[in-house]
Design an enzyme around this catalytic site. Structure first.
Site, PDB file in Angstrom:
ATOM      1  N   TRP A 296       0.889  -1.307  -0.222  1.00  8.66           N
ATOM      2  CA  TRP A 296      -0.112   0.147   0.479  1.00  8.66           C
ATOM      3  C   TRP A 296       1.186   1.040  -0.217  1.00  8.66           C
ATOM      4  CZ3 TRP A 296      -2.127   2.806   4.475  1.00  8.66           C
ATOM      5  CH2 TRP A 296      -2.947   4.043   4.219  1.00  8.66           C
TER       6      TRP A 296
ATOM      7  N   ASP B 240      -0.637  -5.436   8.920  1.00  2.00           N
ATOM      8  CA  ASP B 240      -1.450  -4.344   9.058  1.00  2.00           C
ATOM      9  C   ASP B 240      -3.046  -5.640   8.650  1.00  2.00           C
ATOM     10  OD1 ASP B 240      -3.108  -3.166   7.767  1.00  2.00           O
ATOM     11  OD2 ASP B 240      -1.389  -1.592   6.816  1.00  2.00           O
TER      12      ASP B 240
ATOM     13  N   ALA C 230      -6.462  -4.500   7.517  1.00  2.00           N
ATOM     14  CA  ALA C 230      -6.787  -3.705   7.357  1.00  2.00           C
ATOM     15  C   ALA C 230      -8.357  -4.288   6.834  1.00  2.00           C
ATOM     16  CB  ALA C 230      -6.514  -2.529   6.406  1.00  2.00           C
TER      17      ALA C 230
ATOM     18  N   LYS D 171     -13.482  -0.876   6.863  1.00  2.00           N
ATOM     19  CA  LYS D 171     -13.829  -1.725   5.879  1.00  2.00           C
ATOM     20  C   LYS D 171     -14.810  -2.766   6.640  1.00  2.00           C
ATOM     21  CE  LYS D 171     -10.582   0.342   4.065  1.00  2.00           C
ATOM     22  NZ  LYS D 171      -9.341   1.027   3.049  1.00  2.00           N
TER      23      LYS D 171
HETATM   24  C1  LMR Z   1      -6.890   1.588  -0.314  1.00  2.00           C
HETATM   25  O1  LMR Z   1      -6.244   1.628  -0.935  1.00  2.00           O
HETATM   26  O2  LMR Z   1      -8.041   2.680  -1.953  1.00  2.00           O
HETATM   27  C2  LMR Z   1      -7.230   2.025   0.475  1.00  2.00           C
HETATM   28  O3  LMR Z   1      -6.640   1.600   1.930  1.00  2.00           O
HETATM   29  C3  LMR Z   1      -7.805   3.725   0.956  1.00  2.00           C
HETATM   30  C4  LMR Z   1      -6.474   4.575   1.677  1.00  2.00           C
HETATM   31  O4  LMR Z   1      -6.398   5.075   1.798  1.00  2.00           O
HETATM   32  O5  LMR Z   1      -5.788   4.422   0.396  1.00  2.00           O
END
Ligand code: LMR
Length: 392
Positions: free
Chosen positions: A126, A207, A209, A242
């Site tokens: 990410w 992590d 999420a 989420k």
């Molecule tokens: C994403 O990866 O789209 C989500 O986790 C939202 C974000 O804050 O980037």
């Protein structure tokens, strides 16, 4: 002073939100930011959340400060949801503003405890992970993760890179539903990763999420629980954005596992970091989560709706893989149905992603990550045909 500021690069995921909004074309498909949408395109408030909000409005008598680490009941409920009851005696925790807040506080805690520790991140990960690590000036490294040819995890590459981690280094792992690839380790792969990290003396930072978006609430926590059981020290950054659908309420938690006799000191440091950064964490979302998890009927309804969400995404994965097979006359995209979570990385070039946006009004992240939940039964064939065209 402020004239010395330089413009910041735009966040690639968030930039898509405004690009999509500003696109005047009547038919367009948004597969950008990771937000769940139902088949009508709505990001719904979950039934149990609505019910808890109504009840809260009736029973709430004060808005005075909550605990510096959050309400103990929230932290206990979340430790239970993520780890089960077993780890409570060594789990220090703080409520945080969302999962990002939890990651940020985890990194701050690492900096406080071991400023020289290197933070290892999957390649890719990410984008906000490396961004925050860099902002905090922390030493960083990457480990191989994604095999572009197969669109699966490059397990051997990952293990080889993790075998070079130094004792005390931190390894950031996605507990489930890897973002951005959608490719995940099997249970057997996790055992091998854990063995290597233990051998190296690394500290895992998980992590989590997307618990409940992959294979189910408990199944998605399985790897995190295994990691917790295997290591003396583990950090877990989790999000309720989420799985409870409460994105804007900013509800997350950082859990730091150590030993029962270290727990109080670790807890004190977590509370200290909350105080330095924002004092008290947001309470509204955390309170709703607590009310849901403490009430059997609300928990059952929440789990049922979360399961509908998960099944909807699995159905879309299957449909997309089938449609892509037809449209491209190949099995190139079969991996989509095997991936889990909100995302899949399709393996398109930046230029192809741009053509999809310009010529077909289809928005995805530049690395060809799509948000599966941005699709519905009608738009899947449209996407499949457009992809077949751009890869020509
Ligand atoms: C994403 O990866 O789209 C989500 O986790 C939202 C974000 O804050 O980037």
């Amino acid at each position: 002073m402020l004239e010395s500021l330089n413009p910041q690069p735009q966040d690639k995921i968030l930039a898509l939100i405004s690009m999509y909004r500003d696109d005047p074309r009547p038919v367009k498909i948004d597969l950008g930011v990771g937000v769940y949408k139902d088949p009508t395109g709505l990001t719904p408030v979950m039934r149990a959340v609505k019910a808890a909000e109504k009840k809260l409005w009736e029973i709430e008598t004060t808005k005075t400060y909550t605990g510096l680490a959050g309400e103990p009941a929230y932290n206990a409920a979340m430790v239970g949801l993520i780890l089960g009851a077993d780890e409570a005696d060594r789990a220090a925790s703080v409520a945080t503003p969302g999962g990002t807040g939890a990651i940020r506080q985890a990194l701050e805690l690492i900096k406080l405890a071991a400023p020289q520790a290197k933070v290892w991140m999957s390649n890719p990960t990410w984008p906000n992970h490396p961004s925050i690590v860099k902002y905090l000036n922390m030493p960083a490294a990457t480990y191989r993760y994604f095999d572009v040819e197969s669109s699966m995890v490059d397990v051997e590459g990952m293990l080889a890179d993790l075998a070079t981690v130094a004792a005390g280094d931190v390894v950031l792992l996605h507990g489930c539903c890897h973002n951005p690839t959608g490719a995940n380790l099997t249970a057997a792969d996790w055992d091998r990763v854990i063995a290597v990290l233990k051998d190296r003396g690394a500290v895992p930072l998980v992590d989590l999420a997307y618990q409940g978006f992959g294979d189910g609430l408990d199944a998605d926590a399985e790897a995190t629980r295994k990691v917790a059981a295997a290591f003396d020290e583990v950090l877990i950054a989790a999000s309720c954005s989420k799985n409870f659908g409460i994105y804007r309420e900013r509800t997350g938690i950082l859990i730091a596992l150590s030993s029962p006799d270290r727990k109080a000191v670790v807890q004190g440091n977590l509370a200290f970091l909350n105080r330095q950064n924002y004092s008290f964490p947001p309470d509204h979302g955390a309170r709703l989560v607590t009310m849901i998890l403490e009430d059997a009927a609300l928990t059952a309804d929440w789990k049922a709706e979360l399961e509908e969400v998960r099944q909807n995404m699995l159905g879309l994965r299957k449909q997309l893989a089938d449609e892509l097979r037809k449209a491209t006359n190949s099995d190139r995209f079969d991996f989509v149905s095997g991936h889990r979570g909100m995302f899949s990385r399709l393996g398109l070039t930046e230029a192809q992603v741009e053509t999809l946006r310009k010529d077909h009004a289809i928005y995805m992240v530049g690395d060809s990550r799509i948000n599966i939940a941005g699709l519905n039964a009608q738009t899947v064939p449209v996407l499949a045909k457009a992809i077949a065209q751009v890869i020509g």
